[in-house]
Design a protein around this motif. Structure first.
Motif, PDB file in Angstrom:
ATOM      1  N   ILE A  34      17.125  -5.227 -21.658  1.00 38.08           N
ATOM      2  CA  ILE A  34      16.352  -5.385 -20.422  1.00 38.08           C
ATOM      3  C   ILE A  34      15.973  -6.851 -20.285  1.00 38.08           C
ATOM      4  CG2 ILE A  34      14.202  -4.791 -19.227  1.00 38.08           C
ATOM      5  CD1 ILE A  34      14.410  -2.028 -20.481  1.00 38.08           C
ATOM      6  N   PRO A  35      16.333  -7.481 -19.168  1.00 39.65           N
ATOM      7  CA  PRO A  35      16.030  -8.913 -18.994  1.00 39.65           C
ATOM      8  C   PRO A  35      14.574  -9.131 -18.567  1.00 39.65           C
ATOM      9  CG  PRO A  35      17.170  -8.079 -17.077  1.00 39.65           C
ATOM     10  CD  PRO A  35      17.106  -6.942 -18.062  1.00 39.65           C
ATOM     11  N   LEU A  36      14.148 -10.369 -18.661  1.00 40.13           N
ATOM     12  CA  LEU A  36      12.852 -10.809 -18.135  1.00 40.13           C
ATOM     13  C   LEU A  36      11.696  -9.946 -18.651  1.00 40.13           C
ATOM     14  CD1 LEU A  36      14.085 -11.298 -14.469  1.00 40.13           C
ATOM     15  CD2 LEU A  36      13.832 -13.073 -16.195  1.00 40.13           C
ATOM     16  N   HIS A  37      11.540  -9.923 -19.952  1.00 43.09           N
ATOM     17  CA  HIS A  37      10.560  -9.023 -20.575  1.00 43.09           C
ATOM     18  C   HIS A  37       9.152  -9.164 -20.008  1.00 43.09           C
ATOM     19  CE1 HIS A  37      12.943  -7.993 -24.473  1.00 43.09           C
ATOM     20  NE2 HIS A  37      13.588  -7.680 -23.372  1.00 43.09           N
ATOM     21  N   LEU A  38       8.644 -10.373 -19.922  1.00 46.22           N
ATOM     22  CA  LEU A  38       7.277 -10.546 -19.441  1.00 46.22           C
ATOM     23  C   LEU A  38       7.133 -10.058 -17.998  1.00 46.22           C
ATOM     24  CD1 LEU A  38       4.397 -11.488 -19.988  1.00 46.22           C
ATOM     25  CD2 LEU A  38       5.088 -13.775 -19.216  1.00 46.22           C
ATOM     26  N   GLN A  39       8.092 -10.407 -17.164  1.00 45.12           N
ATOM     27  CA  GLN A  39       8.035  -9.961 -15.771  1.00 45.12           C
ATOM     28  C   GLN A  39       8.112  -8.434 -15.672  1.00 45.12           C
ATOM     29  OE1 GLN A  39       9.821 -12.417 -17.014  1.00 45.12           O
ATOM     30  NE2 GLN A  39       9.874 -14.180 -15.644  1.00 45.12           N
ATOM     31  N   MET A  40       8.947  -7.830 -16.505  1.00 45.36           N
ATOM     32  CA  MET A  40       9.073  -6.369 -16.486  1.00 45.36           C
ATOM     33  C   MET A  40       7.794  -5.697 -16.989  1.00 45.36           C
ATOM     34  SD  MET A  40      11.851  -5.784 -15.048  1.00 45.36           S
ATOM     35  CE  MET A  40      12.435  -4.137 -15.379  1.00 45.36           C
ATOM     36  N   VAL A  41       7.119  -6.315 -17.944  1.00 45.76           N
ATOM     37  CA  VAL A  41       5.837  -5.778 -18.418  1.00 45.76           C
ATOM     38  C   VAL A  41       4.826  -5.806 -17.279  1.00 45.76           C
ATOM     39  CG1 VAL A  41       3.862  -6.260 -19.935  1.00 45.76           C
ATOM     40  CG2 VAL A  41       6.177  -6.281 -20.858  1.00 45.76           C
ATOM     41  N   TYR A  42       4.772  -6.908 -16.560  1.00 47.61           N
ATOM     42  CA  TYR A  42       3.837  -7.009 -15.434  1.00 47.61           C
ATOM     43  C   TYR A  42       4.200  -6.034 -14.318  1.00 47.61           C
ATOM     44  CZ  TYR A  42       1.844 -11.236 -17.524  1.00 47.61           C
ATOM     45  OH  TYR A  42       1.216 -12.133 -18.354  1.00 47.61           O
ATOM     46  N   ILE A  43       5.477  -5.911 -14.014  1.00 48.09           N
ATOM     47  CA  ILE A  43       5.913  -4.977 -12.967  1.00 48.09           C
ATOM     48  C   ILE A  43       5.554  -3.548 -13.351  1.00 48.09           C
ATOM     49  CG2 ILE A  43       7.941  -3.952 -11.857  1.00 48.09           C
ATOM     50  CD1 ILE A  43       9.162  -6.838 -11.910  1.00 48.09           C
ATOM     51  N   SER A  44       5.827  -3.176 -14.605  1.00 53.39           N
ATOM     52  CA  SER A  44       5.510  -1.806 -15.014  1.00 53.39           C
ATOM     53  C   SER A  44       3.994  -1.583 -15.021  1.00 53.39           C
ATOM     54  CB  SER A  44       6.122  -1.489 -16.379  1.00 53.39           C
ATOM     55  OG  SER A  44       5.629  -2.336 -17.389  1.00 53.39           O
ATOM     56  N   GLY A  45       3.219  -2.610 -15.341  1.00 53.28           N
ATOM     57  CA  GLY A  45       1.767  -2.492 -15.261  1.00 53.28           C
ATOM     58  C   GLY A  45       1.298  -2.257 -13.831  1.00 53.28           C
ATOM     59  N   ILE A  46       1.872  -2.993 -12.897  1.00 52.17           N
ATOM     60  CA  ILE A  46       1.532  -2.799 -11.477  1.00 52.17           C
ATOM     61  C   ILE A  46       1.897  -1.390 -11.038  1.00 52.17           C
ATOM     62  CG2 ILE A  46       2.170  -3.491  -9.128  1.00 52.17           C
ATOM     63  CD1 ILE A  46       2.433  -6.384 -10.261  1.00 52.17           C
ATOM     64  N   VAL A  47       3.075  -0.920 -11.438  1.00 50.29           N
ATOM     65  CA  VAL A  47       3.520   0.421 -11.047  1.00 50.29           C
ATOM     66  C   VAL A  47       2.598   1.485 -11.645  1.00 50.29           C
ATOM     67  CG1 VAL A  47       5.407   2.091 -11.182  1.00 50.29           C
ATOM     68  CG2 VAL A  47       5.907  -0.295 -10.650  1.00 50.29           C
ATOM     69  N   GLU A  48       2.160   1.298 -12.887  1.00 48.90           N
ATOM     70  CA  GLU A  48       1.243   2.270 -13.489  1.00 48.90           C
ATOM     71  C   GLU A  48      -0.081   2.308 -12.728  1.00 48.90           C
ATOM     72  OE1 GLU A  48       0.782   1.918 -17.705  1.00 48.90           O
ATOM     73  OE2 GLU A  48       2.888   2.409 -18.061  1.00 48.90           O
ATOM     74  N   ILE A  49      -0.608   1.154 -12.379  1.00 52.22           N
ATOM     75  CA  ILE A  49      -1.849   1.110 -11.601  1.00 52.22           C
ATOM     76  C   ILE A  49      -1.635   1.763 -10.241  1.00 52.22           C
ATOM     77  CG2 ILE A  49      -3.492  -0.442 -10.447  1.00 52.22           C
ATOM     78  CD1 ILE A  49      -3.023  -2.379 -12.870  1.00 52.22           C
ATOM     79  N   LEU A  50      -0.502   1.480  -9.620  1.00 51.90           N
ATOM     80  CA  LEU A  50      -0.182   2.080  -8.324  1.00 51.90           C
ATOM     81  C   LEU A  50      -0.076   3.599  -8.442  1.00 51.90           C
ATOM     82  CD1 LEU A  50       0.609   1.731  -5.335  1.00 51.90           C
ATOM     83  CD2 LEU A  50       2.968   1.437  -6.101  1.00 51.90           C
ATOM     84  N   CYS A  51       0.613   4.078  -9.467  1.00 49.32           N
ATOM     85  CA  CYS A  51       0.741   5.528  -9.669  1.00 49.32           C
ATOM     86  C   CYS A  51      -0.629   6.183  -9.797  1.00 49.32           C
ATOM     87  CB  CYS A  51       1.552   5.830 -10.930  1.00 49.32           C
ATOM     88  SG  CYS A  51       3.309   5.583 -10.787  1.00 49.32           S
ATOM     89  N   GLY A  52      -1.464   5.609 -10.658  1.00 51.33           N
ATOM     90  CA  GLY A  52      -2.800   6.169 -10.861  1.00 51.33           C
ATOM     91  C   GLY A  52      -3.620   6.170  -9.593  1.00 51.33           C
ATOM     92  N   THR A  53      -3.504   5.127  -8.813  1.00 55.17           N
ATOM     93  CA  THR A  53      -4.251   5.030  -7.557  1.00 55.17           C
ATOM     94  C   THR A  53      -3.731   6.035  -6.533  1.00 55.17           C
ATOM     95  OG1 THR A  53      -4.629   2.683  -8.001  1.00 55.17           O
ATOM     96  CG2 THR A  53      -5.000   3.450  -5.747  1.00 55.17           C
ATOM     97  N   LEU A  54      -2.409   6.168  -6.417  1.00 49.97           N
ATOM     98  CA  LEU A  54      -1.837   7.105  -5.448  1.00 49.97           C
ATOM     99  C   LEU A  54      -2.208   8.550  -5.752  1.00 49.97           C
ATOM    100  CD1 LEU A  54       1.743   5.587  -4.974  1.00 49.97           C
ATOM    101  CD2 LEU A  54      -0.120   5.602  -3.306  1.00 49.97           C
ATOM    102  N   LEU A  55      -2.344   8.876  -7.022  1.00 51.65           N
ATOM    103  CA  LEU A  55      -2.712  10.247  -7.384  1.00 51.65           C
ATOM    104  C   LEU A  55      -4.130  10.611  -6.958  1.00 51.65           C
ATOM    105  CD1 LEU A  55      -1.276  10.766 -10.989  1.00 51.65           C
ATOM    106  CD2 LEU A  55      -0.468  11.813  -8.870  1.00 51.65           C
ATOM    107  N   LEU A  56      -4.972   9.631  -6.770  1.00 48.54           N
ATOM    108  CA  LEU A  56      -6.384   9.895  -6.465  1.00 48.54           C
ATOM    109  C   LEU A  56      -6.621  10.472  -5.077  1.00 48.54           C
ATOM    110  CD1 LEU A  56      -8.046   6.720  -8.015  1.00 48.54           C
ATOM    111  CD2 LEU A  56      -8.130   9.067  -8.890  1.00 48.54           C
ATOM    112  N   PHE A  57      -5.733  10.186  -4.148  1.00 50.16           N
ATOM    113  CA  PHE A  57      -5.968  10.563  -2.753  1.00 50.16           C
ATOM    114  C   PHE A  57      -5.003  11.653  -2.306  1.00 50.16           C
ATOM    115  CE2 PHE A  57      -7.035   6.093  -3.427  1.00 50.16           C
ATOM    116  CZ  PHE A  57      -8.393   6.130  -3.128  1.00 50.16           C
ATOM    117  N   PRO A  58      -5.507  12.697  -1.654  1.00 44.25           N
ATOM    118  CA  PRO A  58      -4.633  13.803  -1.225  1.00 44.25           C
ATOM    119  C   PRO A  58      -3.461  13.354  -0.347  1.00 44.25           C
ATOM    120  CG  PRO A  58      -6.944  14.406  -0.952  1.00 44.25           C
ATOM    121  CD  PRO A  58      -6.903  12.945  -1.343  1.00 44.25           C
ATOM    122  N   GLU A  59      -3.689  12.327   0.464  1.00 43.07           N
ATOM    123  CA  GLU A  59      -2.641  11.854   1.373  1.00 43.07           C
ATOM    124  C   GLU A  59      -1.482  11.195   0.628  1.00 43.07           C
ATOM    125  OE1 GLU A  59      -6.613  11.991   3.070  1.00 43.07           O
ATOM    126  OE2 GLU A  59      -5.837  10.637   1.546  1.00 43.07           O
TER     127      GLU A  59
END
Length: 116
Positions: A34-59
């Motif tokens: 997997i290339p760009l390890h640091l960038q991929m760590v940050y991207i996956s962190g953003i996606v995890e935060i996004l996932c958790g946030t999206l689950l909070l709201f019924p919409e």
């Protein structure tokens, strides 16, 4: 099931934040192909935060559930890599890394419950 959604959201958001607080830990378990390890760590962190946030709201819960499933599948190679590396260095917590692998399947099932 109601509180379960908040627990998963909390765990995802916390894990996402940890990607920014302790990126070196996550970079160590990234597979070499997997290339760009640091960038991929940050991207996956953003996606995890996004996932958790999206689950909070019924919409947005359904979208969050499907995004969680994709995320858990996408990070599975990193969990395999971590288990492999811990095995190679005879790390005392190797057994915990092995337990993470079936846990990923449980997490996929857990997220799938929120697609309704």
């Amino acid at each position: 099931m109601f509180y379960s959604k908040f627990l998963l959201s909390f765990l995802l958001i916390l894990a996402g934040i940890l990607h920014f607080v302790k990126p070196q830990f996550f970079m160590k378990i990234m597979p070499d192909y997997i290339p760009l390890h640091l960038q991929m760590v940050y991207i996956s962190g953003i996606v995890e935060i996004l996932c958790g946030t999206l689950l909070l709201f019924p919409e947005t819960q359904k979208l969050g559930a499907y995004l969680c499933i994709v995320l858990f599948i996408a990070v599975f190679p990193a969990n395999i890599e971590m288990a492999k590396k811990f095995y190679q260095i005879h790390h005392k917590y190797f057994w915990l890394t092995v337990l993470r692998l079936p846990l990923q399947i449980v997490l996929i099932w857990w997220a799938y419950q929120f697609r309704k």
